[in-house]
Design a protein around this motif. Structure first.
Motif, PDB file in Angstrom:
ATOM      1  N   UNK A  11       0.950  -1.118  -0.006  1.00  0.00           N
ATOM      2  CA  UNK A  11       0.013   0.122   0.169  1.00  0.00           C
ATOM      3  C   UNK A  11       0.830   1.127   0.073  1.00  0.00           C
ATOM      4  N   UNK A  12       1.770   1.228   1.042  1.00  0.00           N
ATOM      5  CA  UNK A  12       2.830   2.472   1.007  1.00  0.00           C
ATOM      6  C   UNK A  12       3.364   2.730  -0.344  1.00  0.00           C
ATOM      7  N   UNK A  13       4.200   1.812  -0.753  1.00  0.00           N
ATOM      8  CA  UNK A  13       4.927   1.664  -2.131  1.00  0.00           C
ATOM      9  C   UNK A  13       4.140   2.011  -3.219  1.00  0.00           C
ATOM     10  N   UNK A  14       3.040   1.451  -3.446  1.00  0.00           N
ATOM     11  CA  UNK A  14       2.235   1.689  -4.744  1.00  0.00           C
ATOM     12  C   UNK A  14       1.680   3.156  -4.807  1.00  0.00           C
ATOM     13  N   UNK A  15       1.262   3.542  -3.382  1.00  0.00           N
ATOM     14  CA  UNK A  15       0.665   4.931  -3.315  1.00  0.00           C
ATOM     15  C   UNK A  15       1.782   5.776  -3.686  1.00  0.00           C
ATOM     16  N   UNK A  17       4.472   5.294  -5.687  1.00  0.00           N
ATOM     17  CA  UNK A  17       4.946   5.362  -7.201  1.00  0.00           C
ATOM     18  C   UNK A  17       3.633   5.756  -7.941  1.00  0.00           C
ATOM     19  N   UNK A  18       2.494   5.606  -7.763  1.00  0.00           N
ATOM     20  CA  UNK A  18       1.324   5.957  -8.631  1.00  0.00           C
ATOM     21  C   UNK A  18       0.916   7.416  -8.157  1.00  0.00           C
ATOM     22  N   UNK A  19       1.401   7.906  -7.306  1.00  0.00           N
ATOM     23  CA  UNK A  19       1.083   9.325  -6.770  1.00  0.00           C
ATOM     24  C   UNK A  19      -0.639   9.355  -6.682  1.00  0.00           C
ATOM     25  N   UNK A  20      -1.084   8.336  -5.850  1.00  0.00           N
ATOM     26  CA  UNK A  20      -2.493   8.297  -5.682  1.00  0.00           C
ATOM     27  C   UNK A  20      -2.692   7.432  -4.502  1.00  0.00           C
ATOM     28  N   UNK A  21      -3.675   7.524  -3.532  1.00  0.00           N
ATOM     29  CA  UNK A  21      -3.956   6.413  -2.390  1.00  0.00           C
ATOM     30  C   UNK A  21      -4.224   4.996  -2.898  1.00  0.00           C
ATOM     31  N   UNK A  22      -3.592   3.893  -2.568  1.00  0.00           N
ATOM     32  CA  UNK A  22      -3.910   2.584  -2.981  1.00  0.00           C
ATOM     33  C   UNK A  22      -4.060   1.828  -1.668  1.00  0.00           C
ATOM     34  N   UNK A  23      -5.123   1.333  -1.592  1.00  0.00           N
ATOM     35  CA  UNK A  23      -5.408   0.223  -0.536  1.00  0.00           C
ATOM     36  C   UNK A  23      -5.589  -1.341  -0.877  1.00  0.00           C
ATOM     37  N   UNK A  24      -5.152  -2.260  -0.146  1.00  0.00           N
ATOM     38  CA  UNK A  24      -5.211  -3.465  -0.398  1.00  0.00           C
ATOM     39  C   UNK A  24      -6.524  -3.806   0.111  1.00  0.00           C
ATOM     40  N   UNK A  25      -7.445  -4.392  -0.296  1.00  0.00           N
ATOM     41  CA  UNK A  25      -8.919  -4.481   0.036  1.00  0.00           C
ATOM     42  C   UNK A  25      -8.757  -6.115   0.371  1.00  0.00           C
ATOM     43  N   UNK A  26      -8.204  -6.970  -0.272  1.00  0.00           N
ATOM     44  CA  UNK A  26      -8.149  -8.119  -0.078  1.00  0.00           C
ATOM     45  C   UNK A  26      -6.736  -8.822  -0.402  1.00  0.00           C
ATOM     46  N   UNK A  40      -2.632 -12.835  -4.305  1.00  0.00           N
ATOM     47  CA  UNK A  40      -3.671 -12.226  -5.083  1.00  0.00           C
ATOM     48  C   UNK A  40      -4.014 -11.020  -4.178  1.00  0.00           C
ATOM     49  N   UNK A  41      -4.172  -9.974  -5.286  1.00  0.00           N
ATOM     50  CA  UNK A  41      -4.539  -8.468  -4.323  1.00  0.00           C
ATOM     51  C   UNK A  41      -5.572  -7.815  -5.246  1.00  0.00           C
ATOM     52  N   UNK A  42      -6.553  -7.465  -4.223  1.00  0.00           N
ATOM     53  CA  UNK A  42      -7.662  -6.703  -4.924  1.00  0.00           C
ATOM     54  C   UNK A  42      -7.287  -4.890  -4.234  1.00  0.00           C
ATOM     55  N   UNK A  43      -6.936  -4.357  -5.285  1.00  0.00           N
ATOM     56  CA  UNK A  43      -6.425  -2.981  -4.989  1.00  0.00           C
ATOM     57  C   UNK A  43      -7.831  -1.966  -5.327  1.00  0.00           C
ATOM     58  N   UNK A  44      -7.576  -1.011  -4.161  1.00  0.00           N
ATOM     59  CA  UNK A  44      -8.599   0.089  -4.528  1.00  0.00           C
ATOM     60  C   UNK A  44      -7.857   1.454  -4.950  1.00  0.00           C
ATOM     61  N   UNK A  45      -8.271   1.802  -6.092  1.00  0.00           N
ATOM     62  CA  UNK A  45      -7.535   3.103  -6.467  1.00  0.00           C
ATOM     63  C   UNK A  45      -8.559   4.026  -7.021  1.00  0.00           C
ATOM     64  N   UNK A  46      -8.695   5.253  -6.188  1.00  0.00           N
ATOM     65  CA  UNK A  46      -9.800   6.393  -6.551  1.00  0.00           C
ATOM     66  C   UNK A  46     -11.261   5.559  -6.840  1.00  0.00           C
ATOM     67  N   UNK A  47     -11.538   4.816  -6.113  1.00  0.00           N
ATOM     68  CA  UNK A  47     -12.746   4.070  -6.141  1.00  0.00           C
ATOM     69  C   UNK A  47     -12.976   2.922  -6.901  1.00  0.00           C
TER      70      UNK A  47
END
Length: 343
Positions: A11-15, A17-26, A40-47
């Protein structure tokens, strides 16, 4: 590293790198074999949600396994060539993020287990109609990637740039070197290598070889082929290598009469491959590379056992793989005897 820690680091790294909040939901661990770890990761980016697979190394490599950077670059090449494979999403070469380099790729549907591909009733219709055709067509597309089409000189060399004149000699020499590095003798493998040196065929063209094209490395469901996976053993070589590897006895999962991966017939696969590629398949070359494939797998399984026995990476899976060496030695000798009796 536990899943919670991995989730937080990603989460910290991708946020960042991609300059946007990234949450790992699963997040959950997938089977990755003896050398790989997949999550397996379920990412949440800007809804918006994005399902990806994080792929990284878990231990020592097997034979000429590519680095994560090079595997990712190969996946990009193959995807651009029109092969049905998960779309590459992101590469991280810095090992300090999660302890090893990793990359993200699109998560696709389906299953890859041998029993499912060869025996599950859900695939009966697809198995009888298009399974062989889809795999042959996609393999032919993969083989359109050639050294002269690649601008990345570093990757071109990492894939072991060879010529039609020296490849067979180098392939056999690599096996001899790997064999010499094992602590115990394998006279059956030595015998087979001697035969291969005196019966080496010519090569029509150097192409990108998947290196592990077999049942277990493509995802399928009732709708058909979902994607070809795992390019860590990709290299420049002979197109017949991949066809032979798919036909090896060990990848038929008990359905020995179905010589193509435990689900198809050689003549059908050859026909579909030739239709897409315009290249004729040489049955002798396929059998020759089957012998080579069995020797590679025999040495590879012995290497895995040595990782366990030496204490470097102890594990029951590594130990059990090592017990398969004698099976591959027997199969290689059986195939040689079959050729000699036919002459």
């Amino acid at each position: 590293m536990d899943l919670k820690e991995l989730q937080e680091k990603v989460e910290v790294h991708l946020s960042s790198v991609w300059q946007t909040p990234v949450k790992v939901k699963e997040i959950f661990h997938l089977s990755g074999g003896a050398c790989q770890d997949n999550y397996a990761l379920e990412l949440l980016l800007n809804s918006s949600k994005q399902s990806v697979v994080l792929r990284t190394d878990k231990g020592g490599s097997l034979l000429s396994s590519l680095s994560k950077r090079d595997e990712y670059k190969v996946a990009e090449l193959v995807f651009k060539a029109g092969v049905k494979t998960p779309k590459p999403v992101y590469l991280e070469e810095n090992s300090s993020i999660i302890g090893a380099p990793f990359f993200l790729m699109e998560k696709i549907a389906g299953k890859a287990t041998g029993r499912y591909i060869t025996k599950d009733k859900e695939l009966d219709s697809y198995r009888k109609t298009k399974m062989v055709s889809d795999l042959a067509t996609n393999l032919a597309k993969l083989h359109t990637v050639v050294p002269e089409s690649l601008n990345d000189e570093e990757l071109k060399q990492k894939l072991k740039l060879v010529t039609i004149q020296n490849y067979m000699t180098l392939a056999i020499a690599d096996l001899r070197q790997s064999l010499d590095e094992l602590p115990e003798a394998h006279p059956a493998i030595e015998l087979c290598l001697n035969w291969m040196e005196s019966h080496a065929p010519n090569i029509d063209k150097i192409v990108l070889v998947h290196g592990d094209f077999r049942t277990g490395n493509f995802m399928m469901n009732s709708e058909g082929l979902q994607g070809i996976l795992d390019f860590e053993f990709a290299h420049w070589g002979d197109r017949h290598e991949d066809i032979a590897w798919l036909c090896m006895r060990d990848w038929r999962f008990g359905r020995l009469n179905k010589e193509v991966g435990g689900f198809g017939d050689r003549k059908d696969f050859y026909k579909e491959y030739e239709s897409t590629s315009g290249i004729s398949i040489d049955p002798f070359k396929v059998t020759y590379w089957e012998i080579m494939g069995n020797l590679r797998w025999a040495i590879g399984s012995a290497q895995q056992a040595e990782r366990h026995l030496s204490g470097k990476d102890k594990g029951i899976e590594l130990a059990s793989i090592g017990r398969r060496t004698a099976e591959m030695e027997w199969e290689a000798m059986r195939l040689i005897e079959e050729i000699e009796n036919a002459i």
